[in-house]
Scaffold this active site. Structure first.
Site, short mmCIF file in Angstrom:
data_model
loop_
_atom_site.label_atom_id
_atom_site.label_comp_id
_atom_site.label_asym_id
_atom_site.label_seq_id
_atom_site.Cartn_x
_atom_site.Cartn_y
_atom_site.Cartn_z
N ARG A 1 3.39 19.66 6.76
CA ARG A 1 4.64 19.09 7.87
C ARG A 1 5.61 19.45 8.55
O ARG A 1 6.23 18.59 10.02
CB ARG A 1 4.91 18.06 6.51
CG ARG A 1 3.77 17.62 5.51
CD ARG A 1 4.96 16.43 4.94
NE ARG A 1 4.82 15.14 5.65
CZ ARG A 1 6.07 14.56 5.74
NH1 ARG A 1 7.32 15.74 5.26
NH2 ARG A 1 6.26 13.40 6.04
N CYS B 1 0.46 33.34 10.98
CA CYS B 1 0.55 34.47 11.78
C CYS B 1 1.52 33.57 13.53
O CYS B 1 0.39 33.23 13.94
CB CYS B 1 -0.76 34.79 12.61
SG CYS B 1 -1.26 35.50 10.93
N GLU B 2 2.32 32.70 12.84
CA GLU B 2 3.12 31.61 13.97
C GLU B 2 4.73 32.27 13.01
O GLU B 2 4.37 32.19 11.62
CB GLU B 2 2.89 30.74 14.49
CG GLU B 2 2.31 30.23 13.33
CD GLU B 2 1.55 28.60 14.36
OE1 GLU B 2 2.20 27.75 14.92
OE2 GLU B 2 -0.10 29.14 13.37
N GLU C 1 1.01 -0.99 0.09
CA GLU C 1 -0.40 0.00 0.05
C GLU C 1 1.28 1.11 -0.17
O GLU C 1 0.57 2.04 0.90
CB GLU C 1 -1.15 -0.09 0.99
CG GLU C 1 -1.47 -0.80 1.71
CD GLU C 1 -2.29 -1.60 2.80
OE1 GLU C 1 -2.16 -0.19 3.98
OE2 GLU C 1 -3.47 -1.74 2.71
N PRO C 2 1.68 1.73 -1.20
CA PRO C 2 2.30 2.51 -0.83
C PRO C 2 1.34 3.87 -0.98
O PRO C 2 0.76 3.95 -1.85
CB PRO C 2 3.43 2.10 -2.15
CG PRO C 2 2.62 1.39 -2.87
CD PRO C 2 1.87 1.15 -2.35
N GLY C 3 1.68 4.96 -0.54
CA GLY C 3 1.54 5.68 -1.10
C GLY C 3 2.60 7.22 -1.30
O GLY C 3 2.94 7.69 -2.52
N ARG C 4 3.09 7.56 0.20
CA ARG C 4 4.29 8.56 -0.30
C ARG C 4 5.38 8.38 -1.93
O ARG C 4 5.54 9.40 -1.90
CB ARG C 4 4.96 8.32 1.10
CG ARG C 4 6.33 9.64 1.54
CD ARG C 4 6.80 9.99 1.89
NE ARG C 4 6.39 8.95 3.41
CZ ARG C 4 6.31 10.17 4.19
NH1 ARG C 4 6.12 11.53 4.39
NH2 ARG C 4 5.53 9.85 5.48
N TYR D 1 0.80 14.40 1.05
CA TYR D 1 0.98 14.50 2.34
C TYR D 1 0.30 15.91 2.50
O TYR D 1 1.12 16.56 3.81
CB TYR D 1 1.58 14.07 3.71
CG TYR D 1 1.25 11.88 3.66
CD1 TYR D 1 -0.04 12.05 4.02
CD2 TYR D 1 2.20 11.89 2.90
CE1 TYR D 1 0.04 10.54 4.48
CE2 TYR D 1 2.19 10.16 3.36
CZ TYR D 1 1.21 9.79 3.50
OH TYR D 1 1.09 8.48 3.59
N1 LLP Z 1 -1.56 1.98 5.05
C1 LLP Z 1 -1.82 2.24 5.92
C2 LLP Z 1 -2.29 1.39 6.30
C3 LLP Z 1 -1.09 3.14 6.67
O1 LLP Z 1 -1.48 4.09 7.64
C4 LLP Z 1 -0.31 3.98 5.45
C5 LLP Z 1 -0.28 5.82 5.78
C6 LLP Z 1 0.53 3.61 4.14
C7 LLP Z 1 -0.21 2.60 3.74
C8 LLP Z 1 0.74 4.81 3.56
O2 LLP Z 1 1.96 5.34 3.37
P1 LLP Z 1 3.24 5.45 2.80
O3 LLP Z 1 3.72 4.48 1.84
O4 LLP Z 1 2.39 6.95 2.08
O5 LLP Z 1 4.16 5.92 3.86
N2 LLP Z 1 0.89 12.47 7.02
C9 LLP Z 1 2.31 11.69 7.71
C10 LLP Z 1 2.31 10.07 6.86
C11 LLP Z 1 0.95 8.97 7.37
C12 LLP Z 1 1.53 7.74 6.68
C13 LLP Z 1 -0.26 7.64 7.21
N3 LLP Z 1 -0.46 6.05 7.10
C14 LLP Z 1 3.08 12.25 6.80
O6 LLP Z 1 2.94 13.41 6.26
O7 LLP Z 1 4.56 12.27 7.03
#
Ligand code: LLP
Length: 449
Positions: free
Chosen positions: A330, A361-362, A290-293, A389
């Site tokens: 972030r 304003c910070e 489940e890649p996001g970033r 993000y």
């Molecule tokens: N799967 C689950 C269940 C998750 O909770 C997450 C991220 C992902 C996949 C995706 O993870 P990634 O591949 O993007 O690392 N807002 C924070 C990141 C929070 C991530 C939460 N879960 C930031 O800006 O660094």
């Protein structure tokens, strides 16, 4: 066109992204502006599918929509054959509005609302990732009411500490997510699932953390998950069809970050998983990631206009830009670091260290120490690696309208999200009747003298 690492610069000396001149984009759409390189995103999706597919027989790559989700991005992911993780009614709605195939959607969350259960069952999402025993009962209840069956994964908390910011660690023992292996909660969930008519248990899930720059935590997670699956087979006859190892691969925010490549991640995960399964005499479940970033992070930049440059003698120079923590929280939340370039003079070598700040304003520090060329009011500053993000976590703090999002490919640019207007900011505001009435009464009294 010249190229220096990630940086592409055209004859005018302007930064170029996906064939588009960043200065022209800023003029056309205004700033702050989020810009994505479509080719980069597609390339990353293909890399994941190919690198894991080549090393393991059955793989699904599900994009974690929390990193950045718009209807356009959901379409793009569907076209690339990706699955999609959603973590809220809003993300699920976005996916459905984009006609994302529901059977490739997975619903996550440690607290799912009744609306989320209903939407998931109505749409027929592929998997619901169950995070607690309470949820299991609720989902079972809803499924039976609907006369349907929810296909579930159980989110397991393997108890793994990762070397990442504590706010984005999720796999450790002390976490709100998942059901613990230690303490027997995860086992109870597996037992319980078999008794739930409305549920069909398909497998297990874990997610150990985010922005991971090493593969060791994945390796430890594999060992624990495989042992757990094998124990559950031995004790309860559990058959695991899906093993979901979550997301987490880090990206390069600054030159100090050296994340593994997707191929390196696949090489760390697949052979180890195959060996661990063999050792315990298990057949190979489908592997889900489940890649996001790592799909969208480095595909995005944010373009700002420099407003004020303030030099505090013998101390530092502050460069203020027309956004800040509302478009990128972030740095404030995680001490996240970024690099930037003066986009309209991108060929100029960096000559100064400055602090890039937003206009909230910070303190609102975006980059504590940015090494950039001389910046003047009116210059454009591009911050790299803002594709994950950032827009997803943007707010209206100080009543800032949220920026537009543009998708670029081969020199063509198109909107993914329109810029919010000032009118959008008050569109949902209401003046309570009694406040309006009080004014009317006041006027009446004044008129009566
Ligand atoms: N799967 C689950 C269940 C998750 O909770 C997450 C991220 C992902 C996949 C995706 O993870 P990634 O591949 O993007 O690392 N807002 C924070 C990141 C929070 C991530 C939460 N879960 C930031 O800006 O660094």
């Amino acid at each position: 066109m010249s190229e220096n690492g990630m940086l592409k610069v055209n004859e005018a000396g302007h930064l170029v992204i996906a064939g588009c001149d960043a200065v022209l984009l800023a003029h056309k759409y205004g700033t702050p502006l989020y810009v994505y390189d479509e080719g980069f995103i597609r390339e990353r999706c293909r890399e994941y599918i190919a690198e894991f597919g080549r090393r393991y027989p059955s793989v699904e790559i599900a994009y974690a929509g929390k990193a950045a989700l718009t209807t356009g991005l959901a379409r793009l992911m569907a076209q690339e054959g990706m699955g999609l993780d959603v973590a809220s009614a809003g993300e699920l709605y976005t996916a459905l509005q984009a006609d994302f195939p529901p059977d490739r959607i997975k619903l996550h969350g440690n607290y799912k609302s009744n609306l989320e259960y209903r939407m998931a069952l109505e749409a027929g999402v592929g998997r619901v990732v169950v995070d607690s025993l309470i949820e299991m009962r609720q989902l079972d209840g809803w499924a039976r009411k609907f006369g349907s069956v929810a296909h579930i994964l159980i989110r397991v908390r393997p108890g793994i500490d990762t070397h990442t910011h504590e706010l984005i660690q999720t796999g450790q023992v002390d976490s709100k997510f998942g059901l613990g292996i230690y303490g027997g909660e995860a086992r109870r969930a597996i037992e319980m699932a078999t008794d739930c008519e409305g549920l069909r248990l398909r497998g297990v899930h874990c997610h150990i953390g985010s922005q991971l720059l090493e593969t060791d935590a994945f390796e430890r997670a594999i060992d624990q998950m495989v042992d757990f699956i094998a124990d559950m087979r031995d004790e309860l006859g559990f058959e695991c069809e899906d093993l979901d190892l979550g997301g987490g691969l880090g990206i390069r925010y600054t030159e100090r970050d050296a994340p593994p490549t997707v191929a390196e991640l696949a090489e760390a995960i697949c052979p180890r998983l195959t060996r661990a399964l063999q050792r315990r005499g298990l057949s190979q479940p489908r592997l889900i990631l489940e890649p996001g970033r790592s799909i969208v992070g480095e595909a995005g930049i944010t373009i700002y206009t420099v407003g004020v440059v303030k030099e505090i003698p013998d101390l530092r120079t502050y460069v203020s830009v027309d956004g800040g923590m509302s478009d990128n929280p972030r740095p404030a939340l995680y001490d996240a670091e970024y690099e930037a370039v003066v986009a309209n003079r991108a060929e100029e070598p960096p000559t100064q260290w400055v602090r890039v700040v937003g206009k909230h304003c910070e303190a609102d520090t975006l980059i504590e120490e940015a090494h950039i060329a001389q910046a003047e009011p009116g210059d454009l500053l591009a911050v790299f690696g803002t594709g994950a993000y950032n827009q997803a976590m943007a707010s209206n703090y100080n009543r800032f309208p949220r920026p537009a999002v543009v998708l670029c490919r081969d020199g063509r640019d198109e909107l993914l999200v329109e810029r919010e207007s000032l009118a959008d900011l008050t569109a949902h505001d209401r003046i309570p009747q009694h406040l309006a009435m009080a004014e009317a009464d006041e006027r009446t009294r004044a008129a009566q003298g």
